[in-house]
Design an enzyme around this catalytic site. Structure first.
Site, PDB file in Angstrom:
ATOM      1  N   ASP A  84       0.863  -1.191   0.000  1.00 50.78           N
ATOM      2  CA  ASP A  84       0.000   0.000   0.000  1.00 50.78           C
ATOM      3  C   ASP A  84       0.897   1.237   0.000  1.00 50.78           C
ATOM      4  OD1 ASP A  84      -3.059   0.943   0.979  1.00 50.78           O
ATOM      5  OD2 ASP A  84      -1.447   2.287   1.542  1.00 50.78           O
ATOM      6  N   ASP A 125      -3.885   2.552  -5.168  1.00 48.63           N
ATOM      7  CA  ASP A 125      -2.579   2.532  -4.495  1.00 48.63           C
ATOM      8  C   ASP A 125      -2.272   1.259  -3.728  1.00 48.63           C
ATOM      9  OD1 ASP A 125      -4.061   2.802  -2.131  1.00 48.63           O
ATOM     10  OD2 ASP A 125      -2.534   4.091  -1.239  1.00 48.63           O
ATOM     11  N   GLU A 126      -2.994   0.172  -4.002  1.00 47.56           N
ATOM     12  CA  GLU A 126      -2.609  -1.054  -3.309  1.00 47.56           C
ATOM     13  C   GLU A 126      -2.871  -2.304  -4.129  1.00 47.56           C
ATOM     14  OE1 GLU A 126      -5.479  -0.079   0.024  1.00 47.56           O
ATOM     15  OE2 GLU A 126      -5.443  -2.264   0.159  1.00 47.56           O
TER      16      GLU A 126
END
Ligand code: DCP
Ligand code: CA
Ligand code: CA
Length: 369
Positions: free
Chosen positions: A10, A110-111
């Protein structure tokens, strides 16, 4: 099932870190990325903030006006969200992550989860080395930090990544799972929101450890069989959800502004050819085939037009793609009198191997029930 090794990556304070990357003078100031509602100067909410701003109580979701109050006289910088830029950074990073995984599943901008069971030879020590390599590559190539969790499944990897931020690396081996989870509040588990948390409180369940000790039959009486069983399994860190490539993207497209407005097919095709290359490389990366090709045209008067063509069977050929774009533009220019300002290309109607398999399992599941 054989023991697995799962990594969750993340990115730290992602939108704000992207802003810091393109403007290094922001680094030692509070940075707040904002979604302005357009109804007045400070109307809107905070998208995210860097860790300096967070120290002053600024976080995702609070009103911009409140963030400004908290950061008064702190030399803070407020910026509007720039999704296109973050997407671009995200794409570059996901490409790095994907290259380290046996199986890869992006779960947000974002992960992503990486199943590294084979690459790490089922060893958490090896997985740690992979994680360090990933952090180094993301830092060197994309100038960003991330937090990483390693565990025997997705549930544990996710909580592990959240424990130590920013720039963290947390490993929870199978035999450590229960003691790792036990002291954490139940709200750390997916599916336990405010309401469930309250209800559990009345049962004397505060931590995940409390939940693990709670009689599972009582739990299913209160929450129903399905949910009760899920809560119990989650509390002892059991989770067999596979890491799965997501093919839910509906289309891949690129759009760009021409140097000057024109009706010259050659000039237009020069531009669209580059766009086709970019779209195609994304397509290949995801292992997708398309059945539809589309063009988008923004005319000199800013009006938007689109045209598309659908084939009988899927293809992933770059030449077919470019040829179809050419045909669509030829037809379009014949019919329209205005100059062209912006051009875009798009592929859609995807199919992939995993997609077909998914349909198959859906079907089998249905037959069993
Ligand atoms: N985001 C948003 N609004 C929210 C939550 C998130 O716009 N309520 C956006 C901005 C974030 C991005 O999504 O940068 C990723 O969300 P995360 O929850 O991962 O939060 P951050 O990456 O900002 O911070 P952290 O370092 O805690 O992961
Ligand atoms: Ca993040
Ligand atoms: Ca995230």
């Amino acid at each position: 099932m054989q023991a697995r090794v799962i990594i969750l990556v993340d990115l730290d304070y992602f939108f704000a870190q992207c802003e810091e990357r393109r403007n290094s003078t922001l680094k030692d100031k509070p940075v707040v990325v904002c979604v302005y509602s357009g109804r007045g100067e400070d109307s809107g909410a905070v998208s995210t903030a860097n860790y300096i701003a967070r120290k002053h109580g600024v976080k995702s979701g609070i009103p911009i006006s409140l963030a400004k109050k908290k950061l008064r006289k702190k030399d803070a910088v407020f910026l509007p969200v720039d999704h296109e830029f973050y997407e671009e950074v995200s794409e570059g990073i996901m490409r790095i992550l994907r290259s380290h995984a046996d199986r890869f599943e992006q779960v947000g901008i974002d992960e992503a989860y990486l199943d590294v069971s084979q690459k790490a030879n089922r060893s958490f020590e090896e997985a740690k080395k992979i994680a360090q390599k990933i952090k180094e590559e993301v830092k060197a190539q994309q100038k960003l930090t991330c937090s990483v969790g390693i565990g025997p499944n997705k549930l544990v990897a996710k909580i592990a990544a959240d424990i130590q931020k920013p720039n963290g690396l947390t490993i929870v081996k199978s035999e450590q799972v229960e003691s790792f989870l036990a002291p954490l509040p139940v709200s750390r588990l997916v599916g336990i929101g405010k309401k469930t948390k309250k209800k559990m409180q009345t049962l004397g369940i505060i931590t995940i450890g409390d939940l693990a000790k709670y009689d599972v039959h009582r739990l299913t009486e209160v929450f129903g069989k399905k949910l009760g069983t899920y809560f119990h399994n989650a509390s002892i860190g059991l989770d067999d959800e596979p890491v799965q490539e997501r093919d839910r993207v509906e289309s891949i497209s690129r759009i760009s502004t021409l140097k000057e407005d024109t009706r010259d097919l050659k000039v237009i095709l020069e531009k669209t050819s580059q766009l086709c290359d970019a779209v195609h490389s994304k397509l290949v990366q995801r292992g997708l085939s398309f059945r539809s090709v589309g063009i988008v045209v923004v005319l000199a008067d800013m009006s938007v037009r689109s045209r598309s063509k659908t084939f009988e069977s899927p293809t992933n050929g770059l030449e077919v793609f470019k040829k179809t774009v050419r045909e669509l533009f030829e037809k379009f220019l014949k019919a329209s009198g205005l100059d062209v300002r912006r051009v875009g290309v798009k592929v859609s109607n995807f199919s992939s191997e995993t997609e077909r398999q998914k349909h198959l399992t859906d079907f089998v599941g249905l037959a069993e029930s």
